[in-house]
Design a protein around this motif. Structure first.
Motif, PDB file in Angstrom:
ATOM      1  N   ASP A 279      76.389  68.619  46.761  1.00  4.99           N
ATOM      2  CA  ASP A 279      76.079  70.020  47.048  1.00  4.99           C
ATOM      3  C   ASP A 279      75.038  70.126  48.165  1.00  4.99           C
TER       4      ASP A 279
ATOM      5  N   HIS B 159      75.650  71.977  51.927  1.00  2.62           N
ATOM      6  CA  HIS B 159      74.805  73.048  52.447  1.00  2.62           C
ATOM      7  C   HIS B 159      74.086  72.622  53.726  1.00  2.62           C
TER       8      HIS B 159
ATOM      9  N   GLU C  85      79.506  80.042  50.998  1.00  6.34           N
ATOM     10  CA  GLU C  85      78.270  79.515  50.409  1.00  6.34           C
ATOM     11  C   GLU C  85      77.074  80.245  51.007  1.00  6.34           C
TER      12      GLU C  85
END
Length: 150
Positions: A2, A6, A32
């Motif tokens: 994750d 990002h 996101e």
């Protein structure tokens, strides 16, 4: 996984010309919320490992700055438009000049000094608190075309 995803999205945004200060909560990439993730990284800088800190620092990202000390003096007499109101008014004026209309809730204005002003949120807050605005503040908003201030 994750964190890397990002980080990759943040890198893409910056490569396209975004400044780290402009990546605020609500800025998304592929669904996101990269802005929210970045704010969390800054806030929790001490919890990141050395490699994560290094990679973010290379992008110009650092830990969240300590909040500024607030003034403890009180103003006497009627409010003529505090500093925050004046900054919001200036941001609204610049936003209108740039976009040609009023901002939506997500409207953001980058000021000449590099500060990012969430002018849409500011305007919504002024509307909520309109009963606490003085005549001069309402007149200044009305002059910019804010219908509810008239």
């Amino acid at each position: 996984m994750d964190w890397q995803r990002h980080y990759a999205y943040l890198t893409q945004l910056l490569a396209e010309g975004a400044r780290p200060a402009a990546v605020v909560p609500g800025v998304t990439r592929h669904g996101e919320d990269v802005g929210r993730w970045l704010a969390s990284q800054r806030r929790n800088w001490g919890r990141l490992n050395a490699e994560q800190q290094h990679r973010l620092a290379e992008l110009g990202v650092g830990p969240q700055k300590a909040p500024r000390a607030r003034k403890t003096t009180t103003a006497s007499g009627p409010r003529t438009g505090g500093e925050a109101f004046q900054k919001g008014l200036e941001a609204l004026q610049q936003y209108k000049a740039r976009e040609g209309g009023m901002p939506g809730r997500a409207g953001v204005q980058e000021m000449p000094d590099g500060d990012i002003h969430r002018v849409g949120v500011w305007l919504a807050n002024q509307r909520q608190r309109r009963d606490r605005l003085d005549q001069a503040q309402r007149a200044a908003l009305a002059d910019l075309g804010v219908e509810w201030a008239q």
